[in-house]
Design an enzyme around this catalytic site. Structure first.
Site, PDB file in Angstrom:
ATOM      1  N   ASP A  71       0.813  -1.214   0.000  1.00 53.30           N
ATOM      2  CA  ASP A  71       0.000   0.000   0.000  1.00 53.30           C
ATOM      3  C   ASP A  71       0.849   1.268   0.000  1.00 53.30           C
ATOM      4  O   ASP A  71       2.073   1.215   0.191  1.00 53.30           O
ATOM      5  CB  ASP A  71      -0.966  -0.002   1.203  1.00 53.30           C
ATOM      6  CG  ASP A  71      -0.298  -0.500   2.495  1.00 53.30           C
ATOM      7  OD1 ASP A  71       0.931  -0.373   2.620  1.00 53.30           O
ATOM      8  OD2 ASP A  71      -1.017  -1.017   3.359  1.00 53.30           O
ATOM      9  N   ASN A 140      -6.861  -3.523  14.440  1.00 54.30           N
ATOM     10  CA  ASN A 140      -8.271  -3.760  14.109  1.00 54.30           C
ATOM     11  C   ASN A 140      -8.443  -4.937  13.145  1.00 54.30           C
ATOM     12  O   ASN A 140      -9.518  -5.124  12.591  1.00 54.30           O
ATOM     13  CB  ASN A 140      -8.887  -2.487  13.508  1.00 54.30           C
ATOM     14  CG  ASN A 140      -8.235  -2.079  12.189  1.00 54.30           C
ATOM     15  OD1 ASN A 140      -7.316  -2.747  11.711  1.00 54.30           O
ATOM     16  ND2 ASN A 140      -8.703  -0.991  11.599  1.00 54.30           N
ATOM     17  N   HIS A 142      -6.860  -5.355  10.262  1.00 54.33           N
ATOM     18  CA  HIS A 142      -6.658  -5.072   8.829  1.00 54.33           C
ATOM     19  C   HIS A 142      -5.413  -5.779   8.293  1.00 54.33           C
ATOM     20  O   HIS A 142      -4.474  -6.077   9.030  1.00 54.33           O
ATOM     21  CB  HIS A 142      -6.663  -3.570   8.527  1.00 54.33           C
ATOM     22  CG  HIS A 142      -5.438  -2.808   8.935  1.00 54.33           C
ATOM     23  ND1 HIS A 142      -5.432  -1.444   9.120  1.00 54.33           N
ATOM     24  CD2 HIS A 142      -4.149  -3.202   9.175  1.00 54.33           C
ATOM     25  CE1 HIS A 142      -4.226  -1.045   9.445  1.00 54.33           C
ATOM     26  NE2 HIS A 142      -3.424  -2.089   9.488  1.00 54.33           N
ATOM     27  N   GLU A 147      -9.352  -2.279   5.625  1.00 55.42           N
ATOM     28  CA  GLU A 147      -9.928  -2.070   6.943  1.00 55.42           C
ATOM     29  C   GLU A 147     -11.152  -2.975   7.127  1.00 55.42           C
ATOM     30  O   GLU A 147     -11.657  -3.537   6.144  1.00 55.42           O
ATOM     31  CB  GLU A 147     -10.342  -0.588   7.075  1.00 55.42           C
ATOM     32  CG  GLU A 147      -9.190   0.407   6.860  1.00 55.42           C
ATOM     33  CD  GLU A 147      -8.269   0.548   8.082  1.00 55.42           C
ATOM     34  OE1 GLU A 147      -8.048  -0.441   8.806  1.00 55.42           O
ATOM     35  OE2 GLU A 147      -7.756   1.671   8.277  1.00 55.42           O
TER      36      GLU A 147
HETATM   37  P1  PGA Z   1       2.608  -2.030  12.427  1.00 53.51           P
HETATM   38  O1  PGA Z   1       1.469  -2.099  11.327  1.00 53.51           O
HETATM   39  O2  PGA Z   1       3.639  -3.028  12.040  1.00 53.51           O
HETATM   40  O3  PGA Z   1       3.097  -0.627  12.351  1.00 53.51           O
HETATM   41  O4  PGA Z   1       1.966  -2.354  13.743  1.00 53.51           O
HETATM   42  C1  PGA Z   1       0.948  -3.318  10.956  1.00 53.51           C
HETATM   43  C2  PGA Z   1      -0.275  -3.072  10.115  1.00 53.51           C
HETATM   44  O5  PGA Z   1      -0.993  -2.091  10.372  1.00 53.51           O
HETATM   45  O6  PGA Z   1      -0.539  -3.878   9.216  1.00 53.51           O
END
Ligand code: PGA
Length: 249
Positions: A71, A140, A142, A147
């Site tokens: 992304d 959450n 995702h 999301e």
């Molecule tokens: P993070 O993000 O490694 O910064 O916790 C993981 C994600 O949101 O997929």
């Protein structure tokens, strides 16, 4: 029926990074033209540092590999310090021999996000599809920026980020700058088409999402729960991230 994800629980984040990096090297060394799907965020930093180390010591080369990131924020130029283009350059690409022409991220500045999504999907297909998709998981649930509520048949497209995600990612932005509201992300269907998936999760903040993904219902409310459909998923996490799984089991 697939046997479901293989779960590797290790004591701490460093061990997770060691294990995940070794897993990636173990796939790339015998298949130097591997197409990698790559994540950004806090969790993969240690993995990228170890991959750079493996390149330095001659254990692995990226010269024939390709990469597709999950992304990118919409509206951020590639030289913005919080862009994922910048993250990948700083965390991995500048330290290894990967050909920049074979490193791909969605274009956050594309004026037509639908066309950009199509272009990205086509580029993945032309590269032969993703061989190993490395994923994090949001608090959450995702995956990528898919999301909760993201359709399981979604493809690369523009999405609106939840407030929880924007808050979690605020630390990467310069003081006073707002986190973009929109991003372009690979879709869930795009992720599921990878031949193999490696998901990494560390820290207590991931415990609930990981437990929901592995032991809750398969639901749009927890996008990562869809991974149970995939026949070749490995989840590497620390005991803190695995805590909820034990409680529920
Ligand atoms: P993070 O993000 O490694 O910064 O916790 C993981 C994600 O949101 O997929």
């Amino acid at each position: 029926m697939s046997p479901g994800p293989r779960l590797v629980v290790l004591d701490e984040a460093d061990a997770v990074a060691d294990h995940a990096a070794a897993h990636i090297v173990g796939k790339l060394a015998p298949k130097p033209d591997l197409v990698l799907g790559l994540p950004t965020g806090e969790t993969p930093r240690g993995i990228y540092a170890r991959l750079a180390g493996a390149y330095r010591t001659g254990e692995v080369s990226f010269a024939r590999a390709s990469s597709f990131n999950l992304d990118e924020y919409q509206g951020l130029p590639p030289d913005h310090p919080a862009s994922y283009h910048a993250y990948m350059r700083e965390m991995l690409f500048r330290y290894v021999d990967i050909d920049p022409a074979r490193t791909h991220l969605p274009d956050g500045l594309a004026s037509d996000a639908t066309a950009e999504g199509r272009r990205y999907e086509k580029a993945i297909a032309e590269a032969g599809g993703i061989g190993l998709m490395v994923l994090g998981i949001g608090g959450n649930g995702h995956i990528g920026f898919n999301e909760p509520g993201s359709p399981f048949d979604s493809r690369t497209r523009a999405v609106r980020l939840t407030e929880a995600t924007r808050e979690a990612n605020r630390r990467s932005f310069p003081e006073g700058e707002t986190v973009p509201e929109f991003a372009i992300t690979m879709g869930i269907a795009t992720i599921l088409e990878a031949r193999e998936i490696l998901l990494v999760a560390t820290g207590p903040i991931k415990a609930e999402a990981l437990a929901a993904a592995l032991t809750g219902p398969e639901t749009l409310r927890c996008p990562a729960s869809v991974l149970r459909r995939h026949p070749a998923v490995t989840i590497v996490c620390d005991t803190a991230a695995a805590a909820g799984i034990r409680l529920r089991a």
